[in-house]
Write an enzyme that holds these catalytic residues in place. Structure first.
Site, PDB file in Angstrom:
ATOM      1  N   CYS A 200      40.352   2.393  20.214  1.00 43.01           N
ATOM      2  CA  CYS A 200      40.854   2.602  21.755  1.00 43.01           C
ATOM      3  C   CYS A 200      42.028   1.926  22.190  1.00 43.01           C
ATOM      4  CB  CYS A 200      39.385   2.022  22.616  1.00 43.01           C
ATOM      5  SG  CYS A 200      38.019   3.078  22.414  1.00 43.01           S
TER       6      CYS A 200
ATOM      7  N   GLY B  61      43.355   7.044  21.836  1.00 42.63           N
ATOM      8  CA  GLY B  61      42.375   7.795  22.276  1.00 42.63           C
ATOM      9  C   GLY B  61      42.680   8.711  23.179  1.00 42.63           C
TER      10      GLY B  61
ATOM     11  N   ASN C  85      37.814  -2.239  22.696  1.00 46.10           N
ATOM     12  CA  ASN C  85      38.126  -1.281  21.458  1.00 46.10           C
ATOM     13  C   ASN C  85      37.516  -2.147  20.315  1.00 46.10           C
ATOM     14  OD1 ASN C  85      39.705  -0.164  19.526  1.00 46.10           O
ATOM     15  ND2 ASN C  85      41.199  -1.841  19.362  1.00 46.10           N
ATOM     16  N   GLY C  86      36.568  -1.214  19.713  1.00 41.10           N
ATOM     17  CA  GLY C  86      35.844  -1.566  18.556  1.00 41.10           C
ATOM     18  C   GLY C  86      34.457  -1.040  18.459  1.00 41.10           C
TER      19      GLY C  86
ATOM     20  N   TYR D  45      47.668   4.203   9.571  1.00 42.81           N
ATOM     21  CA  TYR D  45      47.493   5.323  10.145  1.00 42.81           C
ATOM     22  C   TYR D  45      47.436   5.233  11.842  1.00 42.81           C
ATOM     23  CZ  TYR D  45      45.458   9.875  12.167  1.00 42.81           C
ATOM     24  OH  TYR D  45      45.069  10.918  12.693  1.00 42.81           O
TER      25      TYR D  45
END
Length: 391
Positions: free
Chosen positions: A2, A28, A101-102, A257
């Site tokens: 995210c 996201g 985020n995670g 990526y």
């Protein structure tokens, strides 16, 4: 993955958080949200969809205040409805908002403890709400009328003891300031930026430094694994390492990526890392297939281009753009259902026959997550007339 952002400014932060989220949109596409605080009042807008679709002008006008946090979400644990868009909020103690985020690997166990022992209610299946309630519970135990940086760091230390997984967090304690912290392994990225103004310094936390660059914030540093930083509403920065032992093991997928190529994570250029991956891949190919019959190297757009171009140069093979990408289709591994992912590949990619017909083609893909799309990409190449396909 995210995208998260938090700003303590000397003026309104609504537009700046919005702009930051557009820069972090690649992290996201499922939902977006902003929470700001204005003289103790919480202002909220969040919903499903892209940043540009969630926030209209009247929403922005309602997001008042000089302090705020924002989030863009891709679907993971807890993503079934717009109500699970972040940031999340609990009113006690103090009023805390959190964006995450995670992933917590012990979220189920924590949720049970929170409801049974801490007597806190969870509205969603999101591990982010679990993390928020763990932080709130620890601050509640401290129980001071007005939270201090020492209280914040003590609570974060307890969060580290209780929560397992990879996470980077921004949280807003209403009337106090913005908190940021990163898991003890530094798996998820988080950077700190600062900008000087005539009214004093402004601080910003974000998943990637590209968000800082856009708003003319200077990159101060990466938040260290196991470190928490707290910026109070007066613009004072406090920081502390909150765990005794850290082991920096960042997520390789950020470099391969997920992050933007112009980002720098833990002092490593994402773009340069991808170039080196192409060089290493070329060396491996020359070592294991010295007599290869590859005619052309073709990347799977977009992010594998850097690696593929470097590989082609090292092998002295032609590099060609053989796939056309539909810009209006999201990342397929982000899509929540397997059937959706399968359908989306042909909507997203189309082969340019000229680059495939009668050739031995090496396809370079940097994002084989589930392997869902790989077989279909190879099939597209064969349908376009490739004699051989190396992947």
């Amino acid at each position: 993955m995210c995208g998260i952002v938090g700003i303590v400014g000397t003026g309104p932060v609504n537009q700046r958080i919005y702009d930051s989220l557009t820069v972090l949109q690649h992290r996201g596409q499922d939902a977006a949200g902003i929470m700001t605080a204005d003289n103790g009042e919480l202002c909220v807008r969040k919903g499903a969809g892209l940043v540009r679709d969630v926030f209209q002008q009247h929403h922005m006008l309602e997001l008042r205040g000089n302090v705020g946090i924002g989030h863009v979400r891709y679907p993971t644990a807890g993503c079934d409805s717009a109500s699970e868009a972040q940031p999340f909020y609990v009113n006690a103690p103090y009023g805390i908002c959190l964006a995450h985020n995670g992933n917590l690997t012990n979220a189920t166990e924590l949720a049970e403890v929170i409801t049974r022992e801490d007597r806190r209610h969870l509205n969603t299946q999101s591990d982010s709400e679990v993390l928020l309630n763990v932080l709130a519970s620890e601050l509640q135990r401290i129980g001071t009328p007005r939270v201090t940086p020492a209280d914040i760091f003590a609570a974060v230390s307890a969060v580290y003891r209780r929560c397992r997984g990879g996470y980077a967090v921004v949280a807003m304690v209403i009337g106090h300031g913005v908190l940021g912290f990163r898991d003890p392994n530094g798996i998820r990225p988080l950077v700190l930026g600062m900008r000087k103004t005539s009214r004093g310094p402004e601080y910003m936390l974000a998943s990637e430094n590209v968000a800082l660059d856009m708003l003319s914030f200077e990159l101060v540093r990466d938040i260290a694994p196991g470190e928490a930083v707290f910026i109070d509403e007066q613009g004072r920065l406090h920081s502390q390492l909150c765990v005794a032992t850290v082991r920096h093991t960042p997520c390789i997928f950020e470099y391969v990526y997920f992050a933007r190529p112009d980002s720098i994570i833990d002092n490593i250029s994402v773009y340069r890392a991808r170039m080196r991956m192409g060089e290493r891949l070329a060396e491996k190919l020359k070592r294991e297939r010295p007599d290869h019959d590859i005619d052309v190297v073709i990347p799977i757009p977009d992010t594998s281009r850097t690696c593929a171009l470097q590989l082609a140069q090292k092998l002295r093979i032609k590099y060609r753009e053989g796939f056309n990408k539909n810009r209006y289709i999201g990342r397929t591994f982000i899509m929540p259902g397997q059937e959706q992912r399968l359908k989306s590949v042909r909507r997203k990619l189309s082969a340019i026959d000229l680059e495939f017909r009668g050739k031995n083609v090496l396809l370079v893909d940097d994002s084989i997550v589930r392997g869902t799309t790989s077989a279909q990409i190879i099939e597209l190449a064969r349908e376009a007339g490739a004699r051989k396909v190396y992947f």
